[in-house]
Motif scaffolding. Sequence first.
Motif, mmCIF file in Angstrom:
data_model
loop_
_atom_site.group_PDB
_atom_site.id
_atom_site.type_symbol
_atom_site.label_atom_id
_atom_site.label_comp_id
_atom_site.label_asym_id
_atom_site.label_seq_id
_atom_site.Cartn_x
_atom_site.Cartn_y
_atom_site.Cartn_z
ATOM 1 N N ASN A 97 0.808 -1.225 0.000
ATOM 2 C CA ASN A 97 0.000 0.000 0.000
ATOM 3 C C ASN A 97 0.839 1.273 0.000
ATOM 4 N N ASN A 98 2.104 1.180 0.424
ATOM 5 C CA ASN A 98 2.954 2.370 0.490
ATOM 6 C C ASN A 98 3.888 2.390 -0.714
ATOM 7 N N ARG A 99 3.451 3.052 -1.785
ATOM 8 C CA ARG A 99 4.256 3.152 -3.005
ATOM 9 C C ARG A 99 4.551 4.614 -3.318
ATOM 10 N N SER A 100 4.602 5.425 -2.263
ATOM 11 C CA SER A 100 4.777 6.871 -2.442
ATOM 12 C C SER A 100 6.238 7.318 -2.383
ATOM 13 N N GLN A 101 7.173 6.376 -2.349
ATOM 14 C CA GLN A 101 8.586 6.741 -2.266
ATOM 15 C C GLN A 101 9.027 7.454 -3.545
ATOM 16 N N SER A 102 10.010 8.329 -3.384
ATOM 17 C CA SER A 102 10.607 8.971 -4.562
ATOM 18 C C SER A 102 11.368 7.906 -5.362
ATOM 19 N N LYS A 103 11.733 8.248 -6.589
ATOM 20 C CA LYS A 103 12.485 7.298 -7.415
ATOM 21 C C LYS A 103 13.791 6.908 -6.730
ATOM 22 N N ALA A 104 14.472 7.873 -6.127
ATOM 23 C CA ALA A 104 15.740 7.591 -5.438
ATOM 24 C C ALA A 104 15.507 6.636 -4.262
ATOM 25 N N GLU A 105 14.431 6.868 -3.493
ATOM 26 C CA GLU A 105 14.120 5.981 -2.360
ATOM 27 C C GLU A 105 13.764 4.578 -2.856
ATOM 28 N N ALA A 106 12.946 4.511 -3.919
ATOM 29 C CA ALA A 106 12.546 3.218 -4.471
ATOM 30 C C ALA A 106 13.760 2.455 -5.005
ATOM 31 N N ASP A 107 14.681 3.170 -5.668
ATOM 32 C CA ASP A 107 15.898 2.537 -6.182
ATOM 33 C C ASP A 107 16.760 2.011 -5.034
ATOM 34 N N SER A 108 16.879 2.787 -3.967
ATOM 35 C CA SER A 108 17.644 2.362 -2.796
ATOM 36 C C SER A 108 17.005 1.131 -2.150
ATOM 37 N N LEU A 109 15.678 1.168 -2.018
ATOM 38 C CA LEU A 109 14.965 0.013 -1.451
ATOM 39 C C LEU A 109 15.159 -1.231 -2.317
ATOM 40 N N GLN A 110 15.169 -1.050 -3.636
ATOM 41 C CA GLN A 110 15.363 -2.189 -4.545
ATOM 42 C C GLN A 110 16.737 -2.812 -4.337
ATOM 43 N N LYS A 111 17.758 -1.980 -4.189
ATOM 44 C CA LYS A 111 19.110 -2.495 -3.930
ATOM 45 C C LYS A 111 19.152 -3.256 -2.606
#
Length: 169
Positions: free
Chosen positions: A83-97
């Motif tokens: 439900n929480n997909r509001s991260q910025s692209k930089a945050e999402a990229d960091s989370l993916q790593k």
Amino acid sequence: MNIKILYFFMVLLLLSCNKDAKHTEVASDNMANDIVKEEKQSIKELKEELKAKGYQTFDYIDEKTRDTIVMQQYFIAFLKRGNNRSQSKAEADSLQKLHLAHLGKMYEMGYADISGPFGDDGDIRGITIYNVPTLAMADSLANADPMVKSGRLEIEIHPWWAGKGLPLR
């Protein structure tokens, strides 16, 4: 003179091929020894080892080969869109790593046998198959994933049975 150089390179090539063949022969012998060691463990020993570690098992006889197949309970975790997909692209990229590092660590530690994303853009984003003895342990490991902690992914886990040691094709 050119013929002597040609002969020299041919001899050099033959010697190098012979050295590679000896190396391959030794590697093949080592692999064969490893396979024989693995095959020496009886079905009974395998089941006792798994039971001692807390795994659930059952066995059946394959009708075609008449071999005994030991079925082990694994846990398949469906990684679903959170439900929480509001991260910025930089945050999402960091989370993916961090997510990939977590899955790699689970594999290296022997807790996860296979992980991967689905090829569509559906709500179920991917799976991880946990090779652990209990649902509680699989749940704990899956929920330690940084993507899950952030709410970007949610986990749904189910017990799943597969033949112990059978390869993925």
